[in-house]
Design an enzyme around this catalytic site. Sequence first.
Site, PDB file in Angstrom:
ATOM      1  N   ARG A 115       0.832  -1.218   0.000  1.00 53.38           N
ATOM      2  CA  ARG A 115       0.000   0.000   0.000  1.00 53.38           C
ATOM      3  C   ARG A 115       0.860   1.258   0.000  1.00 53.38           C
ATOM      4  O   ARG A 115       0.543   2.251  -0.661  1.00 53.38           O
ATOM      5  CB  ARG A 115      -0.897   0.027   1.239  1.00 53.38           C
ATOM      6  CG  ARG A 115      -1.903  -1.087   1.285  1.00 53.38           C
ATOM      7  CD  ARG A 115      -2.739  -0.984   2.535  1.00 53.38           C
ATOM      8  NE  ARG A 115      -1.966  -1.199   3.753  1.00 53.38           N
ATOM      9  CZ  ARG A 115      -2.397  -0.921   4.982  1.00 53.38           C
ATOM     10  NH1 ARG A 115      -3.584  -0.377   5.151  1.00 53.38           N
ATOM     11  NH2 ARG A 115      -1.653  -1.164   6.027  1.00 53.38           N
ATOM     12  N   PHE A 134     -14.924  -3.431  -2.670  1.00 59.53           N
ATOM     13  CA  PHE A 134     -15.913  -2.373  -2.911  1.00 59.53           C
ATOM     14  C   PHE A 134     -15.728  -1.760  -4.305  1.00 59.53           C
ATOM     15  O   PHE A 134     -16.698  -1.449  -4.999  1.00 59.53           O
ATOM     16  CB  PHE A 134     -15.812  -1.283  -1.840  1.00 59.53           C
ATOM     17  CG  PHE A 134     -15.887  -1.819  -0.431  1.00 59.53           C
ATOM     18  CD1 PHE A 134     -16.838  -2.774  -0.083  1.00 59.53           C
ATOM     19  CD2 PHE A 134     -14.999  -1.392   0.544  1.00 59.53           C
ATOM     20  CE1 PHE A 134     -16.906  -3.284   1.207  1.00 59.53           C
ATOM     21  CE2 PHE A 134     -15.059  -1.891   1.839  1.00 59.53           C
ATOM     22  CZ  PHE A 134     -16.015  -2.839   2.177  1.00 59.53           C
ATOM     23  N   ARG A 163      -2.799  -5.639   1.263  1.00 58.89           N
ATOM     24  CA  ARG A 163      -2.563  -4.959   2.525  1.00 58.89           C
ATOM     25  C   ARG A 163      -1.508  -5.750   3.290  1.00 58.89           C
ATOM     26  O   ARG A 163      -1.749  -6.247   4.391  1.00 58.89           O
ATOM     27  CB  ARG A 163      -3.883  -4.965   3.294  1.00 58.89           C
ATOM     28  CG  ARG A 163      -3.948  -4.179   4.569  1.00 58.89           C
ATOM     29  CD  ARG A 163      -5.224  -4.596   5.338  1.00 58.89           C
ATOM     30  NE  ARG A 163      -5.434  -3.784   6.524  1.00 58.89           N
ATOM     31  CZ  ARG A 163      -6.387  -2.862   6.624  1.00 58.89           C
ATOM     32  NH1 ARG A 163      -7.207  -2.637   5.635  1.00 58.89           N
ATOM     33  NH2 ARG A 163      -6.518  -2.178   7.736  1.00 58.89           N
ATOM     34  N   SER A 181      -6.030   4.046   4.735  1.00 61.49           N
ATOM     35  CA  SER A 181      -5.738   2.627   4.537  1.00 61.49           C
ATOM     36  C   SER A 181      -5.156   2.362   3.146  1.00 61.49           C
ATOM     37  O   SER A 181      -4.210   1.601   2.999  1.00 61.49           O
ATOM     38  CB  SER A 181      -7.014   1.804   4.729  1.00 61.49           C
ATOM     39  OG  SER A 181      -6.728   0.447   4.528  1.00 61.49           O
ATOM     40  N   GLU A 192     -18.801   5.045  -3.099  1.00 62.48           N
ATOM     41  CA  GLU A 192     -17.924   4.555  -4.169  1.00 62.48           C
ATOM     42  C   GLU A 192     -18.525   4.774  -5.556  1.00 62.48           C
ATOM     43  O   GLU A 192     -17.798   4.987  -6.532  1.00 62.48           O
ATOM     44  CB  GLU A 192     -17.634   3.059  -3.972  1.00 62.48           C
ATOM     45  CG  GLU A 192     -16.849   2.734  -2.706  1.00 62.48           C
ATOM     46  CD  GLU A 192     -17.699   2.734  -1.442  1.00 62.48           C
ATOM     47  OE1 GLU A 192     -18.947   2.779  -1.551  1.00 62.48           O
ATOM     48  OE2 GLU A 192     -17.128   2.709  -0.341  1.00 62.48           O
ATOM     49  N   ASP A 248     -10.793  -8.712   9.040  1.00 54.69           N
ATOM     50  CA  ASP A 248     -12.156  -8.255   8.749  1.00 54.69           C
ATOM     51  C   ASP A 248     -13.053  -9.327   8.136  1.00 54.69           C
ATOM     52  O   ASP A 248     -14.270  -9.173   8.102  1.00 54.69           O
ATOM     53  CB  ASP A 248     -12.113  -7.021   7.841  1.00 54.69           C
ATOM     54  CG  ASP A 248     -11.724  -5.771   8.633  1.00 54.69           C
ATOM     55  OD1 ASP A 248     -12.007  -5.754   9.848  1.00 54.69           O
ATOM     56  OD2 ASP A 248     -11.140  -4.848   8.050  1.00 54.69           O
TER      57      ASP A 248
END
Lengths: 313, 276
Positions: free
Chosen positions: A8, A81, A165, A35, A56, A115
């Site tokens: 990232r 997303f 990530r 993030s 989005e 998550d």
Amino acid sequence: MAGKLEMRECYGQALVEAGRENERIVLLEADLRKSTMGELFRQEFPERLFEVGIAEQNMIGMAAGFALTGWIAVASSFAVFASGRAFEQIRQSVALPRLNVKIGGSSAGLTDTGDGATHQSIADLAIMRALPNMTVLSPADGIEMKGAVKAMLEVDGPVYIRVGRIAAPTLYDEDYKFELGKIVVMRPGKDVTLAATGTMVHVALEAAELLAKDGIDARVLNVHTIKPLDEEAILAAARETAGIVTVEEHNIIGGLGSAVAEVVSAAGGGPVVRVGVEDVFGQSANSYEELLAAYGLTPANVRAKAQSLLQRA
Amino acid sequence: MSSQELIQDLKERARQLRRDVVEMVYRAQSGHLGGSLSAAEIVAALYFHQMRIDPQNPQDPNRDRFIPSKGHAAPILYAALAARGFFPREDLWTLRQVGSHLQGHPDMRKTPGVDMTSGSLGQGFAAGLGMALAGKLNGQDYQVYCLLGDGELNEGEIWETAMAAVHFKAHNLIPIVDFNKVQLDGPVSEIMPIEPLRAKWEAFNWHVLEIDGHDMNQVVEALAEARRLDRCVVIIAHTVKGKGVSFMENRHQWHGQPPNEEQYRRAMEELGGGQE
């Protein structure tokens, strides 16, 4: 070489570097910039960063609008997303009109470990690959991430780039030159081919080490460009080795494995074995490594799949 | 041209656009009549008066932009573009034919003068916002007009954009709601009511101009007012779906149905003489 780089951060840094060279780049973020690391861009170019909030669909539409007036518009969100919530906006307002919009799909694959399934993207490569006019990138390490971001900004049209990530083991030297659409042979080999994408490339390289101990000479391909696919290198591998094992942090349906199988079968066939998430959703885990192990994304499993392919051949 | 002459001229333009719309959809035997006919005055006022456009230079970076976010109103846009000389009027009769540059929904890569591809409802407004902000960032003074359907306001994305436009002070973005009260399956008030519409936009901090969308004076004045005001302005234009053809008016059946030969003749009679 050696060491690890945060994918990232490399994405964010590459955008900043590009922003310094090109004043016509805007970045849009949907309340995830800390993030996605789009935050780095905001710090240096606050006037060129548009924080749209958790919206989005509007973000992609706005990016299209910027592209319509000569800007290079980059929009980041989590891969799940970006490719899901905003899919139809990407299809109708970006891919169809062939606009110069770049989509950063962050926390891709299983890398949003804690998550769970809602935040893990196992279909983004399939979704984006199926759109005409779309280029799909999936870099293997931090160095390649920087090269890929630079290259995507030079493409005049829609690009989707996958960003994990994680701190990925560094595979390349600083002087590595990223060539869009060109598979990198990471390790030559004549017995079997391991074709991997993203951070699974280092898993494939480790698997090749294991196979070497078994006396098997595995070729390792880094397929950083899922589309357009480097068919020549795929067909050479199919011809020159016993078969291809694909490795991806993605559903085995629709992603790299499917793309490789399509090319190989159209050319007359040959064994293709797919290693990936086997058509199930992800889950939460304490560690990324645990999760990879749960779905067989390990050097040991790749080695086993390669061995069984060779036994069949 | 005096203002009275201007209004008369624009009314006549709107009538001609309606004729071309009916002709196009009749010949294609496919296409959306109702929502094109309801927007005739709005589109005529934009293309023959309000908008700064040059058919000789359709890509002029300083041009005003128009996005029919309700992309199924493509026929009325095509009629206006042809009348302004972006392409030959004969092309209109190729609507929806294989190989035609006139797609069922607007395609910016195919049709000269089309500023954005649209057709999936809710999306054009967001692209308009991006265009508007880009214009501000570029230091350009162009305006971006978006034609929104009332049924289209069912889409959540519209309200994402409505929220963001005010936040970003996109005063050069002017949405016009073609409030014709009818969506595909039936009356908006039955399918998915959007009232109180004025209060909704005001709650999103928009300044609302509410007009009769078939009164050319009001349309022209509202467009001028929206451009003049230094804030986010939405024009809610009360219109009649299928306006101008008695048997099509207010009937959802005419959202996407082509006329047969007899209906076509009656419609053209009601719309008055053509220009040849």
